[in-house]
Design a protein around this motif. Structure first.
Motif, PDB file in Angstrom:
ATOM      1  N   GLN A  31       0.803  -1.223   0.000  1.00  0.00           N
ATOM      2  CA  GLN A  31       0.000   0.000   0.000  1.00  0.00           C
ATOM      3  C   GLN A  31       0.834   1.270   0.000  1.00  0.00           C
ATOM      4  N   ILE A  32       2.109   1.163   0.322  1.00  0.00           N
ATOM      5  CA  ILE A  32       2.977   2.343   0.245  1.00  0.00           C
ATOM      6  C   ILE A  32       2.868   2.991  -1.123  1.00  0.00           C
ATOM      7  N   TYR A  33       2.813   2.160  -2.163  1.00  0.00           N
ATOM      8  CA  TYR A  33       2.800   2.698  -3.527  1.00  0.00           C
ATOM      9  C   TYR A  33       1.598   3.594  -3.786  1.00  0.00           C
ATOM     10  N   SER A  34       0.413   3.205  -3.278  1.00  0.00           N
ATOM     11  CA  SER A  34      -0.783   4.014  -3.540  1.00  0.00           C
ATOM     12  C   SER A  34      -0.644   5.426  -2.973  1.00  0.00           C
ATOM     13  N   PHE A  35       0.156   5.573  -1.914  1.00  0.00           N
ATOM     14  CA  PHE A  35       0.327   6.888  -1.301  1.00  0.00           C
ATOM     15  C   PHE A  35       1.349   7.759  -2.021  1.00  0.00           C
ATOM     16  N   VAL A  36       2.260   7.143  -2.751  1.00  0.00           N
ATOM     17  CA  VAL A  36       3.312   7.938  -3.400  1.00  0.00           C
ATOM     18  C   VAL A  36       3.000   8.224  -4.865  1.00  0.00           C
ATOM     19  N   ILE A  37       1.856   7.757  -5.389  1.00  0.00           N
ATOM     20  CA  ILE A  37       1.514   8.025  -6.783  1.00  0.00           C
ATOM     21  C   ILE A  37       1.513   9.521  -7.092  1.00  0.00           C
ATOM     22  N   PRO A  38       0.800  10.368  -6.310  1.00  0.00           N
ATOM     23  CA  PRO A  38       0.794  11.797  -6.647  1.00  0.00           C
ATOM     24  C   PRO A  38       2.199  12.403  -6.644  1.00  0.00           C
ATOM     25  N   THR A  39       3.061  11.947  -5.732  1.00  0.00           N
ATOM     26  CA  THR A  39       4.426  12.471  -5.664  1.00  0.00           C
ATOM     27  C   THR A  39       5.233  12.062  -6.883  1.00  0.00           C
ATOM     28  N   LEU A  40       5.128  10.816  -7.300  1.00  0.00           N
ATOM     29  CA  LEU A  40       5.869  10.356  -8.472  1.00  0.00           C
ATOM     30  C   LEU A  40       5.372  11.043  -9.733  1.00  0.00           C
ATOM     31  N   VAL A  41       4.079  11.313  -9.799  1.00  0.00           N
ATOM     32  CA  VAL A  41       3.531  12.063 -10.941  1.00  0.00           C
ATOM     33  C   VAL A  41       4.149  13.459 -10.982  1.00  0.00           C
ATOM     34  N   ALA A  42       4.301  14.077  -9.801  1.00  0.00           N
ATOM     35  CA  ALA A  42       4.860  15.436  -9.738  1.00  0.00           C
ATOM     36  C   ALA A  42       6.371  15.455  -9.951  1.00  0.00           C
ATOM     37  N   VAL A  43       7.095  14.537  -9.307  1.00  0.00           N
ATOM     38  CA  VAL A  43       8.558  14.544  -9.349  1.00  0.00           C
ATOM     39  C   VAL A  43       9.100  14.029 -10.677  1.00  0.00           C
ATOM     40  N   CYS A 173      11.925   7.206   1.472  1.00  0.00           N
ATOM     41  CA  CYS A 173      11.939   6.754   2.868  1.00  0.00           C
ATOM     42  C   CYS A 173      10.847   5.710   3.118  1.00  0.00           C
ATOM     43  N   LEU A 174       9.686   5.919   2.511  1.00  0.00           N
ATOM     44  CA  LEU A 174       8.605   4.964   2.689  1.00  0.00           C
ATOM     45  C   LEU A 174       8.995   3.582   2.166  1.00  0.00           C
ATOM     46  N   PHE A 175       9.588   3.545   0.987  1.00  0.00           N
ATOM     47  CA  PHE A 175      10.008   2.255   0.432  1.00  0.00           C
ATOM     48  C   PHE A 175      11.118   1.620   1.269  1.00  0.00           C
ATOM     49  N   TRP A 176      12.014   2.414   1.792  1.00  0.00           N
ATOM     50  CA  TRP A 176      13.103   1.854   2.612  1.00  0.00           C
ATOM     51  C   TRP A 176      12.559   1.182   3.876  1.00  0.00           C
ATOM     52  N   LEU A 177      11.476   1.745   4.397  1.00  0.00           N
ATOM     53  CA  LEU A 177      10.856   1.135   5.583  1.00  0.00           C
ATOM     54  C   LEU A 177      10.235  -0.224   5.265  1.00  0.00           C
ATOM     55  N   GLY A 178      10.112  -0.537   3.978  1.00  0.00           N
ATOM     56  CA  GLY A 178       9.548  -1.810   3.569  1.00  0.00           C
ATOM     57  C   GLY A 178      10.406  -3.009   3.911  1.00  0.00           C
ATOM     58  N   ILE A 179      11.601  -2.798   4.454  1.00  0.00           N
ATOM     59  CA  ILE A 179      12.467  -3.907   4.857  1.00  0.00           C
ATOM     60  C   ILE A 179      11.975  -4.542   6.163  1.00  0.00           C
ATOM     61  N   LEU A 180      11.083  -3.869   6.869  1.00  0.00           N
ATOM     62  CA  LEU A 180      10.632  -4.336   8.186  1.00  0.00           C
ATOM     63  C   LEU A 180      10.074  -5.758   8.208  1.00  0.00           C
ATOM     64  N   PRO A 181       9.321  -6.195   7.193  1.00  0.00           N
ATOM     65  CA  PRO A 181       8.782  -7.567   7.252  1.00  0.00           C
ATOM     66  C   PRO A 181       9.841  -8.656   7.355  1.00  0.00           C
ATOM     67  N   ALA A 182      11.070  -8.367   6.937  1.00  0.00           N
ATOM     68  CA  ALA A 182      12.116  -9.391   6.985  1.00  0.00           C
ATOM     69  C   ALA A 182      12.318  -9.917   8.407  1.00  0.00           C
ATOM     70  N   PHE A 183      12.047  -9.103   9.409  1.00  0.00           N
ATOM     71  CA  PHE A 183      12.235  -9.533  10.797  1.00  0.00           C
ATOM     72  C   PHE A 183      11.193 -10.574  11.223  1.00  0.00           C
ATOM     73  N   LEU A 184      10.095 -10.663  10.463  1.00  0.00           N
ATOM     74  CA  LEU A 184       9.071 -11.658  10.792  1.00  0.00           C
ATOM     75  C   LEU A 184       9.592 -13.080  10.594  1.00  0.00           C
ATOM     76  N   ILE A 185      10.582 -13.243   9.737  1.00  0.00           N
ATOM     77  CA  ILE A 185      11.123 -14.578   9.458  1.00  0.00           C
ATOM     78  C   ILE A 185      11.654 -15.225  10.726  1.00  0.00           C
ATOM     79  N   VAL A 186      12.232 -14.416  11.603  1.00  0.00           N
ATOM     80  CA  VAL A 186      12.758 -14.942  12.868  1.00  0.00           C
ATOM     81  C   VAL A 186      11.638 -15.588  13.678  1.00  0.00           C
ATOM     82  N   VAL A 187      10.478 -14.941  13.703  1.00  0.00           N
ATOM     83  CA  VAL A 187       9.331 -15.464  14.442  1.00  0.00           C
ATOM     84  C   VAL A 187       8.828 -16.759  13.806  1.00  0.00           C
TER      85      VAL A 187
END
Length: 428
Positions: A31-43, A173-187
């Protein structure tokens, strides 16, 4: 009265918790992508059609990932595939933050999609086999509510990061935070065990000798086709709305970042409660009746939300049932699809049918982007969404009710394979 979750054993609760976390973090990344669409259109100066392609490519490749992961889960196990797919989508979401142009992000979104689709396929089968039939619908729907939690987390992080960081860097920054799920593997590695249903079947039959083509032969062919068509309609309608709703609110309703976040918060709260409502209805009313009811309500609500001349205040209020109905429809799907196929082909059948729907339904966001060049965005969203839900409703008429099916038997009642119809008689 005792809460139903407290009646689950330790393995059932641990599996539920791990899959809930997987769905939440999966949704956060996607869902990160849906929030950055307007920014990518502008940038980057992207067109809406190009933005739609980026949304579509991830979903198309998620269909491929889901089909492959479903097949692998029938061969090497549900838990192994779950760990692999979580690591995969987290890694490529993180890499998306380094993209320098449309073409690079297109490739990275495609690769992310492989893991996104695969995680659902493996997790849904594992959940359905671990949880006893009495609670399977509620458990599957409750785990699906993790999607709303992840979506809400993405909305909160979006509002925070874009308030503190210039937009040309905030989307990275939003995409970089997408690394967080990797920690679920430990669980997962520590607490989640393989399905006994799968392990018993693996002892009886060599999974490498079971042909994936078994889902295209009687008596499974009709289920495969109808469940695929249902998934196309359900997911096509859902993604047409979810992908474009933030852009619609910001560009056509002229809402600020915080204003857009407030409206989406109402939709997301409705989505969370919708998953829980659909989960309980699936066990109380049955899978088909639940899916049919919320499919009709979802189509009606989209018509009202996109076509009626509503004020912003009315849209804020109606965002709640918009999220409620659409996500209640998803709640029974994990259990429903698992109950349609026998153990030896459960991952293959569920992975193929659900993710074929995701792959074809993925074109709906792109079609909305193309159509919005000739008409208002809200009207384009409404046309494709209502059409998609209509397809799902028709497909349901050709599928059986599966509530109460025991997944440790060879096949669903009345559908045991025999003779030349045994899937193991065809080379993989």
């Amino acid at each position: 009265m005792k809460f139903w979750i407290s009646d689950l054993n330790k393995q059932e609760r641990r599996t539920m918790s791990a899959c809930f976390g997987g769905w939440a973090l999966d949704a956060f990344d996607v869902q990160i992508y849906s929030f950055v669409i307007p920014t990518l259109v502008a940038v980057w100066g992207m067109t809406r059609a190009e933005a739609g392609y980026l949304g579509t490519v991830a979903l198309v490749f998620s269909a491929v990932g889901g089909a492959v992961a479903g097949r692998l889960s029938d061969r090497i196990g549900r838990v192994q595939v779950l760990k692999l797919t979580v690591a995969w989508f987290a890694f490529f979401t993180f890499l998306s933050g380094f993209a320098q142009n449309f073409e690079q992000l297109l490739v990275l979104r495609a690769l992310q999609g492989l893991g996104f689709g695969g995680e659902w396929a493996a997790g849904a089968v594992l959940m359905s086999e671990i949880i006893r039939p009495k609670y399977r619908g509620r458990a599957a729907g409750t785990v699906h509510s993790g999607f709303a939690v992840g979506w809400g987390g993405a909305a909160l992080v979006y509002a925070l990061v874009f308030s503190l960081v210039p937009q040309e860097y905030a989307w990275r920054c939003l995409f970089w935070l997408g690394i967080l799920p990797a920690f679920l593997i430990v669980v997962i590695r520590r607490y989640v065990k393989e399905s006994e249903t799968f392990e018993e079947k693996a002892k009886q039959t060599s999974t490498h000798k079971i042909s994936a083509l078994g889902i295209f032969k009687p008596p499974l062919l009709r289920k495969t086709l109808a469940s695929s068509l249902f998934a196309i309609g359900m997911q096509g309608g859902y993604y047409a709305v979810v992908t474009w709703l933030p852009t619609y609110l910001k560009t056509e309703r002229n809402l600020s970042v915080l204003g857009t976040g407030s409206y989406l918060a109402v939709v997301i709260v409705g989505a969370f409660l919708g998953f829980l409502l659909g989960a309980h209805c699936a066990d109380a009313l049955g899978r088909k009746k639940t899916l049919m009811t919320f499919g009709i309500l979802s189509a009606a609500m989209v018509c009202l939300y996109m076509f009626a001349p509503l004020s912003n205040s009315a849209m804020l209020i109606l965002g709640f049932p918009l999220g409620l109905f659409a996500n209640a429809m998803f709640a029974p799907t994990g259990a429903f699809y698992a109950e349609l196929f026998p153990t030896e082909l459960r991952g293959t059948g569920q992975g193929f049918a659900y993710n074929l729907g995701r792959g074809v339904g993925a074109f709906f966001p792109a079609l909305v982007g193309l159509l919005s060049a000739t008409m208002p965005l809200g009207m384009a969203i409404g046309i494709y969404t209502v059409s998609a839900y209509g397809i799902a409703i028709v497909a349901l008429l050709f599928l059986p009710e599966t509530q109460g099916v025991a997944l440790d038997q060879e096949s669903s009642p009345g559908e045991r394979l025999s003779g030349d119809e045994q899937p193991g008689n065809t080379p993989a």
